[in-house]
Design a protein around this motif. Structure first.
Motif, PDB file in Angstrom:
ATOM      1  N   ARG A  14       3.282 -60.762  43.478  1.00 44.82           N
ATOM      2  CA  ARG A  14       1.949 -60.528  44.035  1.00 44.82           C
ATOM      3  C   ARG A  14       1.391 -61.794  44.664  1.00 44.82           C
ATOM      4  NH1 ARG A  14      -2.981 -58.131  40.540  1.00 44.82           N
ATOM      5  NH2 ARG A  14      -3.517 -60.304  40.337  1.00 44.82           N
ATOM      6  N   ALA A  15       1.603 -62.931  44.022  1.00 45.26           N
ATOM      7  CA  ALA A  15       1.133 -64.205  44.575  1.00 45.26           C
ATOM      8  C   ALA A  15       1.867 -64.540  45.870  1.00 45.26           C
ATOM      9  CB  ALA A  15       1.335 -65.323  43.551  1.00 45.26           C
ATOM     10  N   LEU A  16       3.168 -64.306  45.911  1.00 47.35           N
ATOM     11  CA  LEU A  16       3.924 -64.560  47.139  1.00 47.35           C
ATOM     12  C   LEU A  16       3.479 -63.629  48.270  1.00 47.35           C
ATOM     13  CD1 LEU A  16       7.516 -65.129  45.728  1.00 47.35           C
ATOM     14  CD2 LEU A  16       5.948 -66.834  46.691  1.00 47.35           C
ATOM     15  N   ALA A  17       3.173 -62.392  47.929  1.00 48.21           N
ATOM     16  CA  ALA A  17       2.686 -61.457  48.940  1.00 48.21           C
ATOM     17  C   ALA A  17       1.342 -61.917  49.488  1.00 48.21           C
ATOM     18  CB  ALA A  17       2.563 -60.054  48.340  1.00 48.21           C
ATOM     19  N   ALA A  18       0.453 -62.358  48.617  1.00 57.02           N
ATOM     20  CA  ALA A  18      -0.855 -62.844  49.073  1.00 57.02           C
ATOM     21  C   ALA A  18      -0.705 -64.102  49.920  1.00 57.02           C
ATOM     22  CB  ALA A  18      -1.747 -63.117  47.871  1.00 57.02           C
ATOM     23  N   LEU A  19       0.175 -64.999  49.534  1.00 58.13           N
ATOM     24  CA  LEU A  19       0.404 -66.207  50.336  1.00 58.13           C
ATOM     25  C   LEU A  19       1.023 -65.872  51.694  1.00 58.13           C
ATOM     26  CD1 LEU A  19       1.679 -68.700  47.630  1.00 58.13           C
ATOM     27  CD2 LEU A  19      -0.497 -68.765  48.871  1.00 58.13           C
ATOM     28  N   GLY A  20       1.875 -64.866  51.731  1.00 55.71           N
ATOM     29  CA  GLY A  20       2.436 -64.434  53.001  1.00 55.71           C
ATOM     30  C   GLY A  20       1.373 -63.895  53.942  1.00 55.71           C
ATOM     31  N   VAL A  21       0.409 -63.159  53.389  1.00 54.06           N
ATOM     32  CA  VAL A  21      -0.698 -62.644  54.202  1.00 54.06           C
ATOM     33  C   VAL A  21      -1.551 -63.798  54.721  1.00 54.06           C
ATOM     34  CG1 VAL A  21      -2.796 -61.241  54.156  1.00 54.06           C
ATOM     35  CG2 VAL A  21      -0.711 -60.409  53.072  1.00 54.06           C
ATOM     36  N   VAL A  22      -1.811 -64.774  53.870  1.00 53.50           N
ATOM     37  CA  VAL A  22      -2.582 -65.954  54.300  1.00 53.50           C
ATOM     38  C   VAL A  22      -1.831 -66.694  55.402  1.00 53.50           C
ATOM     39  CG1 VAL A  22      -3.426 -68.213  53.556  1.00 53.50           C
ATOM     40  CG2 VAL A  22      -3.824 -66.210  52.129  1.00 53.50           C
ATOM     41  N   ALA A  23      -0.524 -66.850  55.246  1.00 48.69           N
ATOM     42  CA  ALA A  23       0.275 -67.534  56.265  1.00 48.69           C
ATOM     43  C   ALA A  23       0.234 -66.776  57.584  1.00 48.69           C
ATOM     44  CB  ALA A  23       1.723 -67.681  55.787  1.00 48.69           C
ATOM     45  N   GLY A  47       4.645 -62.163  56.852  1.00 43.70           N
ATOM     46  CA  GLY A  47       3.356 -62.027  56.166  1.00 43.70           C
ATOM     47  C   GLY A  47       2.798 -60.627  56.174  1.00 43.70           C
ATOM     48  N   VAL A  48       3.117 -59.853  57.196  1.00 42.56           N
ATOM     49  CA  VAL A  48       2.620 -58.477  57.273  1.00 42.56           C
ATOM     50  C   VAL A  48       3.197 -57.637  56.136  1.00 42.56           C
ATOM     51  CG1 VAL A  48       2.586 -56.427  58.729  1.00 42.56           C
ATOM     52  CG2 VAL A  48       2.352 -58.662  59.758  1.00 42.56           C
ATOM     53  N   ILE A  49       4.408 -57.923  55.736  1.00 41.69           N
ATOM     54  CA  ILE A  49       5.032 -57.194  54.633  1.00 41.69           C
ATOM     55  C   ILE A  49       4.271 -57.425  53.335  1.00 41.69           C
ATOM     56  CG2 ILE A  49       7.158 -56.954  53.290  1.00 41.69           C
ATOM     57  CD1 ILE A  49       8.659 -57.860  55.807  1.00 41.69           C
ATOM     58  N   GLY A  50       3.613 -58.586  53.220  1.00 40.09           N
ATOM     59  CA  GLY A  50       2.865 -58.911  52.010  1.00 40.09           C
ATOM     60  C   GLY A  50       1.775 -57.911  51.697  1.00 40.09           C
ATOM     61  N   VAL A  51       1.161 -57.327  52.716  1.00 42.82           N
ATOM     62  CA  VAL A  51       0.120 -56.324  52.490  1.00 42.82           C
ATOM     63  C   VAL A  51       0.716 -55.101  51.796  1.00 42.82           C
ATOM     64  CG1 VAL A  51      -1.542 -54.801  53.616  1.00 42.82           C
ATOM     65  CG2 VAL A  51      -1.230 -57.117  54.461  1.00 42.82           C
ATOM     66  N   ASP A  52       1.841 -54.625  52.292  1.00 45.52           N
ATOM     67  CA  ASP A  52       2.483 -53.459  51.688  1.00 45.52           C
ATOM     68  C   ASP A  52       2.937 -53.746  50.261  1.00 45.52           C
ATOM     69  OD1 ASP A  52       2.128 -52.048  54.045  1.00 45.52           O
ATOM     70  OD2 ASP A  52       4.060 -52.681  54.855  1.00 45.52           O
ATOM     71  N   VAL A  53       3.541 -54.902  50.060  1.00 45.30           N
ATOM     72  CA  VAL A  53       4.002 -55.277  48.720  1.00 45.30           C
ATOM     73  C   VAL A  53       2.821 -55.361  47.764  1.00 45.30           C
ATOM     74  CG1 VAL A  53       5.076 -57.122  47.368  1.00 45.30           C
ATOM     75  CG2 VAL A  53       6.053 -56.453  49.548  1.00 45.30           C
TER      76      VAL A  53
END
Length: 82
Positions: A14-23, A47-53
């Motif tokens: 979840r943290a990696l997904a949120a950081l991907g969205v921020v990036a 980073g767009v994948i982070g939203v789905d994850v």
């Protein structure tokens, strides 16, 4: 006493997904301010994948927490009253 299961791997994902969205959202600033664009493009591309994850993990957590609880509209009031 109820035991609470902790899923550290889910928290890390979840943290990696949120950081991907921020990036992904800060990618425009990278070009403007000249921050290592060659490295940042590879990170922010996914980073767009982070939203789905993030939403899939949230759905799993909601299902896990609410399993076995009362259902329907009066359910939140039953847990407060009891």
């Amino acid at each position: 006493m109820t035991t609470i299961k902790r899923y550290e791997a889910l928290q890390v994902l979840r943290a990696l997904a949120a950081l991907g969205v921020v990036a992904f959202h800060t990618e425009g600033n990278v070009g403007t301010y000249g921050w290592a664009p060659h490295l940042f493009q590879h990170v922010s591309r996914y980073g767009v994948i982070g939203v789905d994850v993030f939403f899939v993990i949230s759905g799993f957590v909601i299902a896990l927490v609410s399993h076995g609880e009362p259902r329907g509209l009066p359910a939140p009031f039953q847990t407060v009253i009891n």
